[in-house]
Structures are given as structure tokens and as C-alpha cells.
Scaffold this motif. Sequence first.
Motif, PDB file in Angstrom:
ATOM      1  N   TYR A  91       0.834  -1.213   0.000  1.00 46.82           N
ATOM      2  CA  TYR A  91       0.000   0.000   0.000  1.00 46.82           C
ATOM      3  C   TYR A  91       0.864   1.257   0.000  1.00 46.82           C
ATOM      4  O   TYR A  91       0.642   2.187  -0.779  1.00 46.82           O
ATOM      5  CB  TYR A  91      -0.906  -0.041   1.231  1.00 46.82           C
ATOM      6  N   SER A  92       1.872   1.280   0.864  1.00 46.09           N
ATOM      7  CA  SER A  92       2.750   2.446   0.962  1.00 46.09           C
ATOM      8  C   SER A  92       3.546   2.662  -0.317  1.00 46.09           C
ATOM      9  O   SER A  92       3.752   3.800  -0.749  1.00 46.09           O
ATOM     10  CB  SER A  92       3.714   2.277   2.144  1.00 46.09           C
ATOM     11  N   THR A  93       3.997   1.567  -0.916  1.00 44.70           N
ATOM     12  CA  THR A  93       4.760   1.671  -2.168  1.00 44.70           C
ATOM     13  C   THR A  93       3.904   2.310  -3.253  1.00 44.70           C
ATOM     14  O   THR A  93       4.368   3.164  -4.012  1.00 44.70           O
ATOM     15  CB  THR A  93       5.234   0.286  -2.624  1.00 44.70           C
ATOM     16  N   SER A  94       2.646   1.905  -3.315  1.00 39.75           N
ATOM     17  CA  SER A  94       1.736   2.476  -4.300  1.00 39.75           C
ATOM     18  C   SER A  94       1.550   3.974  -4.066  1.00 39.75           C
ATOM     19  O   SER A  94       1.580   4.773  -5.014  1.00 39.75           O
ATOM     20  CB  SER A  94       0.382   1.760  -4.229  1.00 39.75           C
ATOM     21  N   LEU A  95       1.386   4.363  -2.807  1.00 43.23           N
ATOM     22  CA  LEU A  95       1.217   5.773  -2.469  1.00 43.23           C
ATOM     23  C   LEU A  95       2.439   6.597  -2.872  1.00 43.23           C
ATOM     24  O   LEU A  95       2.323   7.661  -3.476  1.00 43.23           O
ATOM     25  CB  LEU A  95       0.989   5.931  -0.966  1.00 43.23           C
ATOM     26  N   MET A  96       3.624   6.098  -2.567  1.00 41.86           N
ATOM     27  CA  MET A  96       4.835   6.867  -2.806  1.00 41.86           C
ATOM     28  C   MET A  96       5.216   6.921  -4.282  1.00 41.86           C
ATOM     29  O   MET A  96       5.756   7.919  -4.762  1.00 41.86           O
ATOM     30  CB  MET A  96       5.981   6.300  -1.977  1.00 41.86           C
ATOM     31  N   LYS A  97       4.942   5.853  -4.997  1.00 39.38           N
ATOM     32  CA  LYS A  97       5.211   5.892  -6.435  1.00 39.38           C
ATOM     33  C   LYS A  97       4.320   6.933  -7.108  1.00 39.38           C
ATOM     34  O   LYS A  97       4.743   7.635  -8.026  1.00 39.38           O
ATOM     35  CB  LYS A  97       4.998   4.510  -7.058  1.00 39.38           C
ATOM     36  N   ASP A  98       3.100   7.042  -6.631  1.00 35.45           N
ATOM     37  CA  ASP A  98       2.200   8.062  -7.156  1.00 35.45           C
ATOM     38  C   ASP A  98       2.731   9.450  -6.819  1.00 35.45           C
ATOM     39  O   ASP A  98       2.692  10.366  -7.647  1.00 35.45           O
ATOM     40  CB  ASP A  98       0.799   7.867  -6.567  1.00 35.45           C
ATOM     41  N   TYR A  99       3.245   9.596  -5.612  1.00 38.05           N
ATOM     42  CA  TYR A  99       3.804  10.887  -5.198  1.00 38.05           C
ATOM     43  C   TYR A  99       5.030  11.239  -6.039  1.00 38.05           C
ATOM     44  O   TYR A  99       5.162  12.372  -6.531  1.00 38.05           O
ATOM     45  CB  TYR A  99       4.188  10.844  -3.719  1.00 38.05           C
ATOM     46  N   MET A 100       5.929  10.287  -6.226  1.00 37.21           N
ATOM     47  CA  MET A 100       7.158  10.556  -6.966  1.00 37.21           C
ATOM     48  C   MET A 100       6.893  10.855  -8.431  1.00 37.21           C
ATOM     49  O   MET A 100       7.614  11.621  -9.064  1.00 37.21           O
ATOM     50  CB  MET A 100       8.126   9.371  -6.840  1.00 37.21           C
TER      51      MET A 100
END
Length: 200
Positions: A91-100
Motif C-alpha cells: 500500500y505504501s509503495t503504491s502511495l509513494m510511487k504516485d507521489y514521486m
Amino acid sequence: MDNTQCVRSTILGVLFLLMACLLAGCLGSAPVKAENGPPAWVVRGSGAFHDAGKKYFYGVGAISGIANKPIAITAVDNRARAEIAKIFKSYSTSLMKDYMSTNVGSVSSPGGRASDATSAGEQRIDQVITTFSSVALSGVMIVDRWTDPADGVLYSLARLDLETFKQGIEGTRDMRPEVVDHVKLKSDQAFNQMAKEIGG
């Protein structure tokens, strides 16, 4: 009354008593059927689910073969928490990839190479995910346990409320404000996508 009539009367009397006993249950009631299978959460397993209008991450742990009950409980609870940690990492990886993907410039200096930006971005993702996991796991609660009467397997259910996680990251000092804002903005969207993928 002759012997034949006496025997017939005796037989009828016995049959009548037997019928009365059956109707009254004096011969014993039928065996009570055991509960129909395991709890729904055991069958459903770990994942992201909508439950009673709220958003939760659930982790299910299982263990067997440990005779010492306190040790078994500690071990199975840790397994349930580990399941949440595994789900939450995705879940966190998905959030951060979207942010980056929308903040590439924030990870490199002007004129920096694309490879430098990529490396810095990956490093930042790892750092933020580590922080996320620390915040999230502090809010995990064990909400249920169940022992399978058939084989003695002990199950544990861990739960993390998405709102608890969002409140937790607001007080995180080592995270950029823009990252916190992004998470608060996109967390529900990412959760809904994950829940949709696993039917939650």
C-alpha cells in the motif's frame, strides 16, 4: 382375560410408554451440531476491506504445534501483525510511487541527471515506507482469536484502521509536509483500489 389378551395389553402399554418417552425427549435429545465452520475472517484472510463503513487493513496469522498457550498466542499475534506489515508495504509503495511520479523535481537538484533523480527517488520511497510502517504498526490491534476444534490450529486477527494511520503520520517530524499532505489526499483512493483488487 386369557393369556393372549394379557400379552397384547402389555405390548401395547410398553409401546405407548416408549412413544411418550420419545415425544418428551426422555430417551435423550439429538446431538447438538457444532458451529458451522470458522469465523468469516479466517476464511476471508488478510487484506484491505471496507467494514461497517470504515476502512481497515486486516492480517490473519495461524500457528499450530505449540503446547504452551501464552507462547502460542504471542507467536500467532506476531504473525498476524506481520501480515498487516506485508500488505501495508504494498500500500505504501503504491502511495509513494504516485507521489514521486508528480514530484520528480523534489528529489534532485536543478540540472541533475535523470539517473540521479531515479536513485534519489527510490531511496526516498524506501525511507518513507519505513516511516509509514513504523507509524502503522504502532496502531495495529489484535481484535480476535479462534482455535479450530478439528486440528487445534490457532488463528489471530490483527486490524489497522486507515484513519488511525492518517492521524499518526500528522505528528511525524521526519517527513516532509508535502508528503504528509499527499498521503492524506490519496490514502483513501489507494485503499479503495487495493480493496477492489482483492474483493474487499
